[in-house]
Design an enzyme around this catalytic site. Sequence first.
Site, PDB file in Angstrom:
ATOM      1  N   ARG A 233       0.813  -1.171  -0.056  1.00 43.04           N
ATOM      2  CA  ARG A 233      -0.044   0.017  -0.071  1.00 43.04           C
ATOM      3  C   ARG A 233       0.831   1.187  -0.036  1.00 43.04           C
ATOM      4  O   ARG A 233       1.879   1.221   0.544  1.00 43.04           O
ATOM      5  CB  ARG A 233      -1.075   0.217   1.407  1.00 43.04           C
ATOM      6  CG  ARG A 233      -2.109  -1.054   1.117  1.00 43.04           C
ATOM      7  CD  ARG A 233      -3.016  -0.781   0.067  1.00 43.04           C
ATOM      8  NE  ARG A 233      -4.196  -1.583   0.075  1.00 43.04           N
ATOM      9  CZ  ARG A 233      -4.035  -2.658  -0.757  1.00 43.04           C
ATOM     10  NH1 ARG A 233      -3.280  -2.711  -1.538  1.00 43.04           N
ATOM     11  NH2 ARG A 233      -5.002  -3.619  -0.772  1.00 43.04           N
ATOM     12  N   GLU A 262      -2.296   7.613  -5.158  1.00 43.23           N
ATOM     13  CA  GLU A 262      -2.660   6.945  -6.413  1.00 43.23           C
ATOM     14  C   GLU A 262      -4.205   7.034  -6.706  1.00 43.23           C
ATOM     15  O   GLU A 262      -4.546   6.790  -8.054  1.00 43.23           O
ATOM     16  CB  GLU A 262      -2.406   5.505  -6.635  1.00 43.23           C
ATOM     17  CG  GLU A 262      -3.176   4.831  -5.509  1.00 43.23           C
ATOM     18  CD  GLU A 262      -2.499   3.114  -5.420  1.00 43.23           C
ATOM     19  OE1 GLU A 262      -3.687   1.984  -5.774  1.00 43.23           O
ATOM     20  OE2 GLU A 262      -1.404   2.981  -5.187  1.00 43.23           O
TER      21      GLU A 262
END
Length: 334
Positions: A233, A262
């Site tokens: 992550r 992101e």
Amino acid sequence: MEILAFGVQSDEKPLIEKAFAPLHEVRCLDVFLNRDTAPIAAGYEIISTSVNADLGGRVLQTLAAGGTQMIAQRSTGFNNIDLGVAERLALHVARVSSYSPYSVAEFAWTLAMAVNRRVIRAASRTRDFDFRLDGLLGRDMHGRTVGVLGTGKIGEAFTRIAHGFGMKLLGWDVVENPACVGLGMEYVAKERLFAEADLVSLHVPLLPTTRHIVDESALRAMKDDAILVNSSRGGLIDTTALVTELRAGRFAGVGLDVYEAEAGLFFMDKSLEGIDDDTLARLVTFPHVIVTSHQAYYTRDAVGQIIDATVGNVADYLAHRHSENVLVPPPPSP
């Protein structure tokens, strides 16, 4: 019943349609669920979402107002879902608790070896018929030290590959994995891991306690010629601090399949319009950094398992069954 699936990649669409075909129709959309697209779900009792969906409170309220009762997320991670709001709105939420750990572990090693052996630069050169070796000097992994943060299923698979390379194994986790210990892993404090590892790979979930686990202090503790890989992550790394260290000329290579900002970028084509994220734009300019767009899980094996689990989650919801995949159960029947 017709199910609405958001954020479906073109490779996934035929697999999803085939998996649901015996019992349900699926409307697959390539757009991701967010505040702007949430109204599309009006009238759909069941929707399926991808890992980059925005399932914050406002989106959940829109879904509930439109009649959605069940959300089947096609990922293991669920930090994008406001579970408290989902529970208050009586939304049933399920995820995929596990899938092929080899897909992510193998890709993490792909990133590690690509930056170590300068594969991207080498391939770009030969495409231009430049066959020099200047600047392509890598190093053996055999005999060096790998630090694995998070030794669950994926971390274990990564460790087994490292063991095959003949590396010294250091690990950090809240619970030791006997399989990793059997391979010769020594569990140490994360401070020692950062300081001694030639390669650091991240395989922990994103939790309040792990957010920015690789912070300025951790980065400065790492060897100047270390390799850092993150296929878990993006929020595990303080990206601003990482850019600062890279600008100072540190690290032999960095491989990132995830990025903390992101959402709204990854899985989308921004090639014509560009991006306004200065940190990401700076990251991709470093010659010893590789950034990929959250594709570590993206193998036929893993995607197939994710889809099968999602089909199972929908079946469990309709049959009023409870499984380990359930994050927010439906309210009890009156």
